[in-house]
Design an enzyme around this catalytic site. Structure first.
Site, PDB file in Angstrom:
ATOM      1  N   ARG A  18       0.802  -1.218   0.000  1.00  0.00           N
ATOM      2  CA  ARG A  18       0.000   0.000   0.000  1.00  0.00           C
ATOM      3  C   ARG A  18       0.842   1.278   0.000  1.00  0.00           C
ATOM      4  O   ARG A  18       0.319   2.363  -0.233  1.00  0.00           O
ATOM      5  CB  ARG A  18      -0.959  -0.011   1.211  1.00  0.00           C
ATOM      6  CG  ARG A  18      -2.149  -0.933   0.994  1.00  0.00           C
ATOM      7  CD  ARG A  18      -2.964  -1.117   2.262  1.00  0.00           C
ATOM      8  NE  ARG A  18      -2.339  -2.056   3.181  1.00  0.00           N
ATOM      9  CZ  ARG A  18      -2.796  -2.324   4.402  1.00  0.00           C
ATOM     10  NH1 ARG A  18      -3.864  -1.709   4.859  1.00  0.00           N
ATOM     11  NH2 ARG A  18      -2.191  -3.192   5.166  1.00  0.00           N
ATOM     12  N   GLY A  79       2.598 -15.084   6.518  1.00  0.00           N
ATOM     13  CA  GLY A  79       1.894 -14.532   7.678  1.00  0.00           C
ATOM     14  C   GLY A  79       2.834 -14.247   8.832  1.00  0.00           C
ATOM     15  O   GLY A  79       3.999 -14.662   8.839  1.00  0.00           O
ATOM     16  N   ASP A 109       6.383  -1.952  11.205  1.00  0.00           N
ATOM     17  CA  ASP A 109       5.561  -0.837  10.725  1.00  0.00           C
ATOM     18  C   ASP A 109       4.751  -0.193  11.855  1.00  0.00           C
ATOM     19  O   ASP A 109       3.767   0.489  11.606  1.00  0.00           O
ATOM     20  CB  ASP A 109       4.654  -1.280   9.570  1.00  0.00           C
ATOM     21  CG  ASP A 109       3.614  -2.322   9.979  1.00  0.00           C
ATOM     22  OD1 ASP A 109       3.709  -2.863  11.101  1.00  0.00           O
ATOM     23  OD2 ASP A 109       2.707  -2.596   9.163  1.00  0.00           O
ATOM     24  N   GLU A 162      -9.042 -11.400  13.836  1.00  0.00           N
ATOM     25  CA  GLU A 162      -8.599 -10.473  12.793  1.00  0.00           C
ATOM     26  C   GLU A 162      -9.793  -9.881  12.039  1.00  0.00           C
ATOM     27  O   GLU A 162     -10.853 -10.514  11.927  1.00  0.00           O
ATOM     28  CB  GLU A 162      -7.680 -11.210  11.800  1.00  0.00           C
ATOM     29  CG  GLU A 162      -6.335 -11.598  12.374  1.00  0.00           C
ATOM     30  CD  GLU A 162      -5.538 -10.393  12.855  1.00  0.00           C
ATOM     31  OE1 GLU A 162      -5.414  -9.413  12.107  1.00  0.00           O
ATOM     32  OE2 GLU A 162      -5.048 -10.428  13.999  1.00  0.00           O
ATOM     33  N   SER A 400      30.045  45.594  -1.358  1.00  0.00           N
ATOM     34  CA  SER A 400      28.983  44.822  -2.001  1.00  0.00           C
ATOM     35  C   SER A 400      29.405  44.262  -3.344  1.00  0.00           C
ATOM     36  O   SER A 400      30.208  44.860  -4.063  1.00  0.00           O
ATOM     37  CB  SER A 400      27.767  45.724  -2.212  1.00  0.00           C
ATOM     38  OG  SER A 400      27.264  46.096  -0.957  1.00  0.00           O
ATOM     39  N   ARG A 435      38.367  46.636 -10.131  1.00  0.00           N
ATOM     40  CA  ARG A 435      37.246  46.719 -11.068  1.00  0.00           C
ATOM     41  C   ARG A 435      37.640  47.722 -12.134  1.00  0.00           C
ATOM     42  O   ARG A 435      38.575  48.500 -11.951  1.00  0.00           O
ATOM     43  CB  ARG A 435      35.973  47.175 -10.349  1.00  0.00           C
ATOM     44  CG  ARG A 435      36.112  48.529  -9.704  1.00  0.00           C
ATOM     45  CD  ARG A 435      34.862  48.947  -8.943  1.00  0.00           C
ATOM     46  NE  ARG A 435      35.040  50.301  -8.454  1.00  0.00           N
ATOM     47  CZ  ARG A 435      34.793  50.688  -7.187  1.00  0.00           C
ATOM     48  NH1 ARG A 435      34.372  49.817  -6.295  1.00  0.00           N
ATOM     49  NH2 ARG A 435      34.971  51.934  -6.842  1.00  0.00           N
TER      50      ARG A 435
HETATM   51  C1  UD1 Z   1      -1.387  -7.105  12.299  1.00  0.00           C
HETATM   52  C2  UD1 Z   1      -2.086  -8.049  13.304  1.00  0.00           C
HETATM   53  C3  UD1 Z   1      -3.327  -7.357  13.869  1.00  0.00           C
HETATM   54  C4  UD1 Z   1      -2.917  -6.052  14.517  1.00  0.00           C
HETATM   55  C5  UD1 Z   1      -2.128  -5.169  13.542  1.00  0.00           C
HETATM   56  C6  UD1 Z   1      -1.526  -3.997  14.301  1.00  0.00           C
HETATM   57  C7  UD1 Z   1      -1.655 -10.322  12.546  1.00  0.00           C
HETATM   58  C8  UD1 Z   1      -2.211 -11.528  11.889  1.00  0.00           C
HETATM   59  N1  UD1 Z   1      -2.462  -9.269  12.655  1.00  0.00           N
HETATM   60  O1  UD1 Z   1      -2.271  -6.882  11.224  1.00  0.00           O
HETATM   61  O2  UD1 Z   1      -3.937  -8.188  14.855  1.00  0.00           O
HETATM   62  O3  UD1 Z   1      -4.096  -5.372  14.959  1.00  0.00           O
HETATM   63  O4  UD1 Z   1      -1.028  -5.894  12.955  1.00  0.00           O
HETATM   64  O5  UD1 Z   1      -0.908  -3.073  13.445  1.00  0.00           O
HETATM   65  O6  UD1 Z   1      -0.509 -10.356  12.988  1.00  0.00           O
HETATM   66  N2  UD1 Z   1       5.037  -9.458   8.193  1.00  0.00           N
HETATM   67  C9  UD1 Z   1       6.073 -10.326   7.926  1.00  0.00           C
HETATM   68  N3  UD1 Z   1       5.811 -11.451   7.221  1.00  0.00           N
HETATM   69  C10 UD1 Z   1       4.566 -11.788   6.786  1.00  0.00           C
HETATM   70  C11 UD1 Z   1       3.507 -10.900   7.067  1.00  0.00           C
HETATM   71  C12 UD1 Z   1       3.770  -9.741   7.780  1.00  0.00           C
HETATM   72  O7  UD1 Z   1       7.216 -10.060   8.305  1.00  0.00           O
HETATM   73  O8  UD1 Z   1       4.425 -12.853   6.174  1.00  0.00           O
HETATM   74  C13 UD1 Z   1       5.327  -8.225   8.956  1.00  0.00           C
HETATM   75  C14 UD1 Z   1       5.021  -6.954   8.197  1.00  0.00           C
HETATM   76  O9  UD1 Z   1       6.189  -6.483   7.547  1.00  0.00           O
HETATM   77  C15 UD1 Z   1       4.593  -5.998   9.290  1.00  0.00           C
HETATM   78  C16 UD1 Z   1       4.017  -6.896  10.368  1.00  0.00           C
HETATM   79  O10 UD1 Z   1       4.506  -8.203  10.097  1.00  0.00           O
HETATM   80  O11 UD1 Z   1       5.700  -5.296   9.828  1.00  0.00           O
HETATM   81  C17 UD1 Z   1       2.497  -6.878  10.410  1.00  0.00           C
HETATM   82  O12 UD1 Z   1       1.978  -7.353   9.170  1.00  0.00           O
HETATM   83  P1  UD1 Z   1       0.731  -6.680   8.468  1.00  0.00           P
HETATM   84  O13 UD1 Z   1       0.423  -7.454   7.236  1.00  0.00           O
HETATM   85  O14 UD1 Z   1       0.943  -5.218   8.342  1.00  0.00           O
HETATM   86  O15 UD1 Z   1      -0.412  -7.003   9.547  1.00  0.00           O
HETATM   87  P2  UD1 Z   1      -1.770  -6.222   9.807  1.00  0.00           P
HETATM   88  O16 UD1 Z   1      -2.783  -6.633   8.796  1.00  0.00           O
HETATM   89  O17 UD1 Z   1      -1.492  -4.782   9.953  1.00  0.00           O
HETATM   90 CA    CA Z   2       0.316  -3.341   9.485  1.00  0.00          CA
END
Ligand code: UD1
Ligand code: CA
Length: 456
Positions: A18, A79, A109, A162, A400, A435
């Site tokens: 995004r 995930g 993040d 979630e 100047s 000058r």
């Molecule tokens: C996640 C949480 C949610 C919480 C929210 C808070 C889960 C399943 N959900 O959702 O409960 O309210 O954060 O901001 O955890 N990442 C990886 N590998 C992956 C997927 C994600 O390293 O395979 C990292 C991303 O870079 C990020 C973090 O994990 O820094 C969270 O992932 P993101 O997909 O942003 O989760 P949310 O949907 O925001």
């Molecule tokens: Ca997030």
């Protein structure tokens, strides 16, 4: 059982789709500092034994930004549970997952989680009857998009639902009304966490391994879980550039407040942009619309007028800068010295009381105490190949629109006539004029006009 040992896992393997960016999301800057650095700074404040960053394939830049901390690659983005699992081997050499230490999971993040909040989570975990797993909760104005924390009557987190499940499963839609959300940060006994991770499945709306499932699993295994609730602004997640701008507002708000509490006046504080390392002395006044880049130190009692841009520079007590001044790296403005409008200073030092009030470029130069640099003076420091220095002695007066062709020295107390192009050193107390001599033709203007009108 709880111990004093701690390892931190930072999740940063997500695609950050995004953001619509070539740059990995966690390397986007907030107040000039990459998002990942904010998270690492908070983690480092706890002095854990180990910090591991989980990155995605091809994200060498993220790993490099996290060095010297270890990084591991999550081969497929399956995930958040799978991302923590990717750190297992890196942690295996560490005692934590054999039950002698805690693991703190931070999301790359979610940049503003404070060390105080993390310490409060640790205190809860280390309390004699503290939980084996602690979630960081918050109550956002708009909970949509966040995982919802499901509590039992004893404050145990018995599950996290979630948003995608709320949307996909009518039986779970009631959870949508829960206001207490998951901030993403998790603290757990390492052994319990990694045992639960083995049981997390991906039978859900997104087909992902959700880290959040470990709470329900831990409960089924009679483990005690708890939640620590933090203020919303600490837990805000950055998913797109609008979130990034919101985070910038939060960061700037904090930096401005800190500067003001330390004794600086920020007139129109909301228009002044600071960096974490900006130092403003007491009784310094910053007018509206001033931008500080990295590495600026301002002593007490200075004045920085509107529309000035400063980076890598120092101002000594009582210096006055702007409006519209540009101070670049290596600019050192001495006690009570003045840099006025449309003056650029780079790698140059102005001794106490020196003045360059209008329309000048001072680069690779020394300007002695009380020297006066006239409007439009330029130090010609670059010959196309190398940079050269200009030295201007104490009390010198540069007229100047002079060009000082470096390397060149203007002696103490010397005067340079306006419009001079100075290529030779000027001795102390000498007067130099370089000058074209002025010529005058008596009546010449009149004769010129007459010759023109007779042609018509
Ligand atoms: C996640 C949480 C949610 C919480 C929210 C808070 C889960 C399943 N959900 O959702 O409960 O309210 O954060 O901001 O955890 N990442 C990886 N590998 C992956 C997927 C994600 O390293 O395979 C990292 C991303 O870079 C990020 C973090 O994990 O820094 C969270 O992932 P993101 O997909 O942003 O989760 P949310 O949907 O925001
Ligand atoms: Ca997030």
């Amino acid at each position: 059982m709880s111990s004093e040992r701690l390892a931190v896992v930072v999740l940063a393997a997500g695609l950050g789709t995004r953001m619509k960016s070539e740059r990995p999301k966690v390397l986007h800057a907030i107040a000039g500092k990459p998002m990942l650095r904010w998270v690492l700074d908070a983690a480092e404040a706890l002095t854990p034994e180990k910090i591991v960053i989980v990155v995605g394939p091809g994200q060498e830049a993220v790993a490099a930004a996290a060095a010297p901390h270890a990084s591991v690659v999550q081969q497929e983005r399956l995930g958040t549970a799978n991302a923590v699992e990717a750190a297992r081997t890196e942690l295996e050499g560490w005692h934590g997952i054999q039950g002698r230490g805690d693991v703190l999971v931070l999301y790359g993040d979610v940049p503003f989680v404070s060390p105080e909040t993390l310490r409060a989570m640790l205190a809860l975990r280390r309390h004699p009857d503290g939980g084996e797993m602690i979630a960081l909760g918050f109550e956002p104005a708009d909970p949509h998009g966040y995982g919802r924390l499901i509590l039992d009557g004893h404050g145990n987190v018995i599950g996290i639902c979630e948003q995608s499940e709320i949307d996909a499963d009518p039986q779970k839609s009631a959870h949508g009304a829960i206001g207490l959300c998951n901030g993403g940060t998790l603290l757990a006994d390492g052994e319990v966490l990694f045992a639960m991770l083995e049981r997390v499945g991906n039978d859900n709306a997104k087909g992902e391994y959700y880290l959040t499932d470990v709470f329900e699993l831990a409960n089924h295994n009679a483990r005690r879980t708890q939640v620590y609730v933090a203020p919303e602004e600490e837990v805000m997640g950055i998913n797109d550039r609008a979130d990034l701008a919101a985070a910038e507002r939060v960061a700037q708000e904090r930096l401005r407040r800190k500067a003001m509490l330390e004794g600086a006046t920020l007139i129109g504080a909301e228009t002044v942009f600071l960096r974490e390392d900006t130092v403003l002395g007491p009784d310094t006044v910053v007018h509206p619309h001033v931008v500080f880049g990295p590495g600026v130190t301002v002593a007490r009692g200075c004045e920085i007028k509107s529309f000035s841009h400063l980076e890598g520079c120092t101002l000594a007590e009582g210096a006055v800068v702007g409006p519209y001044a540009r101070l670049r790296p290596g600019a050192e403005i001495g006690v009570g010295a003045k840099v006025g409008n449309f003056v650029e200073v780079k790698n140059a030092r102005l001794e106490p009381g020196a003045k360059a009030n209008h329309l000048s470029y001072l680069g690779d130069a020394e300007v002695g105490a009380e020297a006066n640099i006239g409007a439009g003076t330029i130090t010609c420091n670059y010959d196309g190949f190398a940079k050269h220095r200009t030295q201007i002695g104490a009390g010198a007066f540069v007229g100047s629109n002079s060009a000082l062709v470096a390397p060149v020295r203007i002696g103490a107390g010397a005067i340079v006539g306006a419009g001079s192009t100075i290529t030779e050193d000027v001795a102390d107390d000498a007067l130099a004029v370089a000058r074209g001599a002025q010529t005058q033709v008596e009546g010449g203007a009149r004769r010129f006009r007459q010759s023109r009108s007779s042609e018509e």
